[in-house]
Design a protein around this motif. Sequence first.
Motif, PDB file in Angstrom:
ATOM      1  N   GLU A 163      10.941  26.324  90.014  1.00 42.76           N
ATOM      2  CA  GLU A 163      11.750  25.182  90.430  1.00 42.76           C
ATOM      3  C   GLU A 163      10.912  23.918  90.444  1.00 42.76           C
ATOM      4  O   GLU A 163       9.694  23.965  90.310  1.00 42.76           O
ATOM      5  N   GLY A 164      11.587  22.797  90.616  1.00 44.32           N
ATOM      6  CA  GLY A 164      10.883  21.536  90.766  1.00 44.32           C
ATOM      7  C   GLY A 164      10.452  20.943  89.444  1.00 44.32           C
ATOM      8  O   GLY A 164      10.998  21.261  88.387  1.00 44.32           O
ATOM      9  N   LEU A 178       3.400  20.369  81.687  1.00 42.49           N
ATOM     10  CA  LEU A 178       3.474  21.273  82.843  1.00 42.49           C
ATOM     11  C   LEU A 178       4.113  20.600  84.053  1.00 42.49           C
ATOM     12  O   LEU A 178       4.665  21.272  84.921  1.00 42.49           O
ATOM     13  N   ALA A 179       4.036  19.281  84.108  1.00 39.18           N
ATOM     14  CA  ALA A 179       4.600  18.547  85.246  1.00 39.18           C
ATOM     15  C   ALA A 179       6.110  18.369  85.139  1.00 39.18           C
ATOM     16  O   ALA A 179       6.754  17.949  86.105  1.00 39.18           O
ATOM     17  N   THR A 180       6.690  18.707  83.996  1.00 38.43           N
ATOM     18  CA  THR A 180       8.111  18.410  83.794  1.00 38.43           C
ATOM     19  C   THR A 180       9.006  19.505  84.359  1.00 38.43           C
ATOM     20  O   THR A 180       8.644  20.686  84.392  1.00 38.43           O
ATOM     21  N   SER A 181      10.212  19.099  84.744  1.00 40.09           N
ATOM     22  CA  SER A 181      11.230  20.059  85.171  1.00 40.09           C
ATOM     23  C   SER A 181      11.574  21.006  84.014  1.00 40.09           C
ATOM     24  O   SER A 181      11.823  22.194  84.232  1.00 40.09           O
ATOM     25  N   THR A 182      11.563  20.496  82.796  1.00 43.39           N
ATOM     26  CA  THR A 182      11.882  21.321  81.623  1.00 43.39           C
ATOM     27  C   THR A 182      10.970  22.530  81.537  1.00 43.39           C
ATOM     28  O   THR A 182      11.410  23.671  81.379  1.00 43.39           O
ATOM     29  N   TRP A 183       9.690  22.292  81.633  1.00 46.05           N
ATOM     30  CA  TRP A 183       8.720  23.362  81.492  1.00 46.05           C
ATOM     31  C   TRP A 183       8.882  24.364  82.638  1.00 46.05           C
ATOM     32  O   TRP A 183       8.871  25.572  82.427  1.00 46.05           O
ATOM     33  N   ARG A 184       9.066  23.818  83.830  1.00 45.57           N
ATOM     34  CA  ARG A 184       9.144  24.706  84.999  1.00 45.57           C
ATOM     35  C   ARG A 184      10.400  25.587  84.939  1.00 45.57           C
ATOM     36  O   ARG A 184      10.331  26.784  85.204  1.00 45.57           O
ATOM     37  N   GLU A 185      11.521  24.981  84.581  1.00 44.37           N
ATOM     38  CA  GLU A 185      12.744  25.780  84.417  1.00 44.37           C
ATOM     39  C   GLU A 185      12.539  26.886  83.393  1.00 44.37           C
ATOM     40  O   GLU A 185      12.939  28.023  83.585  1.00 44.37           O
ATOM     41  N   ALA A 237      10.120  14.885  80.468  1.00 39.38           N
ATOM     42  CA  ALA A 237      10.949  16.095  80.565  1.00 39.38           C
ATOM     43  C   ALA A 237      11.989  16.115  79.454  1.00 39.38           C
ATOM     44  O   ALA A 237      12.290  17.173  78.882  1.00 39.38           O
ATOM     45  N   GLU A 238      12.533  14.938  79.141  1.00 40.28           N
ATOM     46  CA  GLU A 238      13.515  14.883  78.054  1.00 40.28           C
ATOM     47  C   GLU A 238      12.877  15.236  76.720  1.00 40.28           C
ATOM     48  O   GLU A 238      13.468  15.936  75.890  1.00 40.28           O
ATOM     49  N   VAL A 239      11.663  14.742  76.508  1.00 41.19           N
ATOM     50  CA  VAL A 239      10.968  15.090  75.262  1.00 41.19           C
ATOM     51  C   VAL A 239      10.660  16.582  75.230  1.00 41.19           C
ATOM     52  O   VAL A 239      10.861  17.255  74.207  1.00 41.19           O
ATOM     53  N   PRO A 248       7.539  32.600  75.202  1.00 37.56           N
ATOM     54  CA  PRO A 248       8.466  31.474  75.347  1.00 37.56           C
ATOM     55  C   PRO A 248       9.062  31.010  74.018  1.00 37.56           C
ATOM     56  O   PRO A 248       9.428  29.842  73.898  1.00 37.56           O
ATOM     57  N   TYR A 249       9.182  31.905  73.022  1.00 43.47           N
ATOM     58  CA  TYR A 249       9.705  31.485  71.712  1.00 43.47           C
ATOM     59  C   TYR A 249      11.170  31.874  71.536  1.00 43.47           C
ATOM     60  O   TYR A 249      11.974  31.104  71.027  1.00 43.47           O
TER      61      TYR A 249
END
Lengths: 213, 213
Positions: free
Chosen positions: A51-52, A39-46, A59-61, A99-100
Amino acid sequence: MSRVISQLSISLDGYVAGPNQSLENPIGEGGMRLHEWALATSTWRERHGQEGGEHSPDAEVADEVQRGIGAYIMGRRMFGGGDGPWDEQWLGWWGDDPPYHTPVFVLTHHGREPLKMNGGTTFHFVTDGIRAALDRAREAAGDLDVSIAGGASAVQQYLRAGLLDELYLHIVPVVLGGGERLLEDVGDPVLEPVKVVASPAVTHIRYRVGSRS
Amino acid sequence: MSRVISQLSISLDGYVAGPNQSLENPIGEGGMRLHEWALATSTWRERHGQEGGEHSPDAEVADEVQRGIGAYIMGRRMFGGGDGPWDEQWLGWWGDDPPYHTPVFVLTHHGREPLKMNGGTTFHFVTDGIRAALDRAREAAGDLDVSIAGGASAVQQYLRAGLLDELYLHIVPVVLGGGERLLEDVGDPVLEPVKVVASPAVTHIRYRVGSRS
């Protein structure tokens, strides 16, 4: 060639959900602690239109594990809605746009018409077992991978049957002390760590699953 | 400042010994699979007077974990010899020259005179609890570290009591399916991964143990 993979966040004592799981709290007490890193990653938020977030190894993983998936398989309990015949009002936990973004095959003992959601996700309900579900998921995925989304029981079944090619564990440094264990009743699989990514929050280990033959 | 540390090889499903432990097979069925990575290293072979072995990241970890230790603490079962009052003929599993080369404090309910072995190892038998054993080990270690050698129960007791500063786990990609679990009944410790070393055989993760206050 399409692979069958699974990726899960797991506590250091081996749980993928905390104790006292319920319809209201399906992830169990403390279970959300397993997912804070994501949840803390930019990936998840995008991915969730926010944002953020951190641009980190985590995030890469988080990006890596969602790329190249052509279909998902999940257990009935992960789809939710309780046991027994379907309440047709239940459309899953994820709202209109899950989210699939691919076909998702739900393992169940109770038939139901496919459920077409927004964003490319369609839930198919498979009543004739894990191999039938995998056949359908492979066909839907084409050259892309099939991901066993969870829960623990679905992953166990595919691992035990020798049908899993890769298991990517995100080992979170928390001790939940109880809950749903992942690696129970799975036989003695050959596991080869092929990639490790470390961060202060979690250690990601990707295992190739081999055969003993 | 002297730290209290512990390092153990653990299966991916969380066991530090296999099922059906016995006096004849104290490590349990399949338990030796947890230690193959160490036995293959040049470090281990040199330490046991043998040549060869691999100069690998695993060898560096095997070296790292034996450096700077001024005293060990172990549980009665790890020292061996069965339950109850001592059979004074029992001198431990390790022969005349045990691989500790420091004072070793054995947690037991049964007193016994210290046992001086070759190579600098002396076993002391401590009957007044884990804190007394730690006090004596700290005094013996001076500026060096105190290592909780095992078994699982001893490590659990120190972890639960908030007395452990560091836990170094060697996560071996095998599923034992039963045996002695490490992280049971240890409360909810704060664990921070501070070092990760990956090899094809094992993933080493060093955790700093914090407090919740």
